[in-house]
Design an enzyme around this catalytic site. Structure first.
Site, PDB file in Angstrom:
ATOM      1  N   ASP A  81      37.233  41.900  37.156  1.00 15.03           N
ATOM      2  CA  ASP A  81      37.546  40.906  36.110  1.00 15.03           C
ATOM      3  C   ASP A  81      38.520  41.403  34.992  1.00 15.03           C
ATOM      4  OD1 ASP A  81      37.789  37.995  35.864  1.00 15.03           O
ATOM      5  OD2 ASP A  81      35.553  37.746  35.056  1.00 15.03           O
ATOM      6  N   ASP A 103      44.767  42.587  33.064  1.00 18.03           N
ATOM      7  CA  ASP A 103      44.777  41.358  32.062  1.00 18.03           C
ATOM      8  C   ASP A 103      45.835  41.975  30.939  1.00 18.03           C
ATOM      9  OD1 ASP A 103      44.967  39.617  30.334  1.00 18.03           O
ATOM     10  OD2 ASP A 103      42.896  39.094  30.204  1.00 18.03           O
ATOM     11  N   GLU A 133      47.561  37.871  34.611  1.00 14.96           N
ATOM     12  CA  GLU A 133      47.462  37.041  33.920  1.00 14.96           C
ATOM     13  C   GLU A 133      48.782  36.357  32.866  1.00 14.96           C
ATOM     14  OE1 GLU A 133      43.752  35.700  32.076  1.00 14.96           O
ATOM     15  OE2 GLU A 133      44.413  34.853  30.045  1.00 14.96           O
ATOM     16  N   GLY A 205      37.649  29.985  33.334  1.00 10.91           N
ATOM     17  CA  GLY A 205      36.814  28.855  32.667  1.00 10.91           C
ATOM     18  C   GLY A 205      36.376  27.712  33.291  1.00 10.91           C
ATOM     19  N   ASN A 226      37.342  30.933  38.736  1.00 17.33           N
ATOM     20  CA  ASN A 226      36.506  32.011  38.148  1.00 17.33           C
ATOM     21  C   ASN A 226      35.271  31.162  37.520  1.00 17.33           C
ATOM     22  OD1 ASN A 226      38.510  33.669  38.765  1.00 17.33           O
ATOM     23  ND2 ASN A 226      37.806  35.081  36.985  1.00 17.33           N
ATOM     24  N   THR A 229      29.790  31.135  33.396  1.00 18.25           N
ATOM     25  CA  THR A 229      28.539  30.442  32.413  1.00 18.25           C
ATOM     26  C   THR A 229      27.520  29.522  33.217  1.00 18.25           C
ATOM     27  OG1 THR A 229      30.246  30.690  30.649  1.00 18.25           O
ATOM     28  CG2 THR A 229      28.237  29.226  30.398  1.00 18.25           C
TER      29      THR A 229
HETATM   30  P1  13P Z   1      33.160  30.207  32.746  1.00 19.02           P
HETATM   31  O1  13P Z   1      32.190  31.450  32.363  1.00 19.02           O
HETATM   32  O2  13P Z   1      33.904  29.444  31.797  1.00 19.02           O
HETATM   33  O3  13P Z   1      32.674  29.599  34.026  1.00 19.02           O
HETATM   34  O4  13P Z   1      34.392  31.330  33.190  1.00 19.02           O
HETATM   35  C1  13P Z   1      34.309  32.621  33.907  1.00 19.02           C
HETATM   36  C2  13P Z   1      35.609  33.304  33.997  1.00 19.02           C
HETATM   37  O5  13P Z   1      36.594  32.591  34.005  1.00 19.02           O
HETATM   38  C3  13P Z   1      35.503  34.816  34.135  1.00 19.02           C
HETATM   39  O6  13P Z   1      36.819  35.296  34.271  1.00 19.02           O
END
Ligand code: 13P
Length: 278
Positions: A81, A103, A133, A205, A226, A229
């Site tokens: 990532d 990135d 990105e 996100g 992705n 959280t």
């Molecule tokens: P979230 O933690 O907001 O779900 O996003 C994870 C993410 O985009 C990792 O690259």
């Protein structure tokens, strides 16, 4: 079976669904996410983030995840990532990651293209896929150096052609690390980007995006979402309640294994939500 983004994303982009890319931090998360994919007969991407790169290093994470991906009946991509440092990207490629994200979103466009191109050249030579990105997806917390910027469609058109990436992460109102959904998605901007580019698109996100928006977004050319959280919350909250229920116990493995079903269930919810209709 170990796969890369090129094995998964073009088909997902052309379908009415997408592939979930789940942040994993250790063996239990990887087991739960792979088990969810196998149960649902869906592909999945395991993503190693900067926290784990700093803590364990890409070699240790590759050593953990690659045998699990190879042994799985599901298609599993092992992906680095957000990485801002080419040397770590190259170490990840050397260690066997099937996919990487360089990135360069904080760089001026020309430098982002130039440095991403170099990563693509190395990665593609050994069959590793690359995500880039353009624009910059902000963080709710935890990455203070990231300056947020929406993706500019004209720049996206240039980046998509010149960088050589296999997938492009875009910033259209999405925000990393929200604990509740509510990011305002700019569909007009998404459609302008889609008109000017051909690449599979990536949305970061995901936790902060309402389910209804995810259902709409996945029918667009968004091929990879992705997710972090919501999985961290499911696992962490389950561990907390197990610890409260058993104050006399202390083994990490006891609590992690007790919490694993809650994580698998949340991974299954997300994978199902993002999957194409069959
Ligand atoms: P979230 O933690 O907001 O779900 O996003 C994870 C993410 O985009 C990792 O690259």
């Amino acid at each position: 079976m170990l796969v890369n983004l090129t094995d998964l994303l073009p088909a997902a982009a052309a379908s009415d669904g997408a592939v979930a890319c789940c942040n994993v931090f250790g063996i239990e998360e990887a087991q739960a996410v792979i088990a969810a994919a196998e149960t649902l007969d869906l592909p999945v991407i395991l993503a190693v983030n900067k926290d784990m790169v700093d803590l364990a290093g890409v070699e240790a994470m590759a050593g953990l995840l690659l045998p699990m991906a190879k042994a799985s009946t599901a298609k599993v991509c092992v992906h680095l990532d957000h990485c801002y440092d080419e040397q770590i990207v190259y170490r990840a490629i050397h260690a066997g990651f099937s996919s990487v994200m360089f990135d360069g979103s904080q760089l001026p466009l020309a430098e982002n293209i130039r440095r991403t191109q170099q990563v693509v050249q190395v990665a593609h030579a050994v069959g590793v896929s690359v995500e880039g990105e353009l624009g910059s997806v902000p963080y709710q917390e935890g990455r203070d150096h990231i300056k947020s910027a929406l993706t500019l469609p004209d720049e996206a058109a240039v980046f998509a052609v010149q960088s050589g990436v296999d997938a492009m992460a875009i910033s259209i109102g999405n925000v990393h690390r929200m604990t509740e959904a509510g990011s305002p998605i700019d569909y007009t901007l998404l459609e302008e980007i889609e008109k000017l580019t051909q690449l599979p698109l990536v949305i970061h996100g995901t936790t902060g995006i309402a389910e209804n928006d995810l259902r709409i977004l996945k029918t667009h050319r968004v091929a990879k979402f992705n997710v972090g959280t919501t999985l961290r919350m499911a696992f962490g909250n389950a561990i907390r309640s197990e610890m409260e229920m058993s104050p006399d116990k202390f083994d990490r493995q006891y609590f992690a294994s007790r919490a694993l079903p809650a994580l698998k269930e949340e991974a299954m919810r997300v994978l199902t939500l993002l999957a194409p209709s069959r």
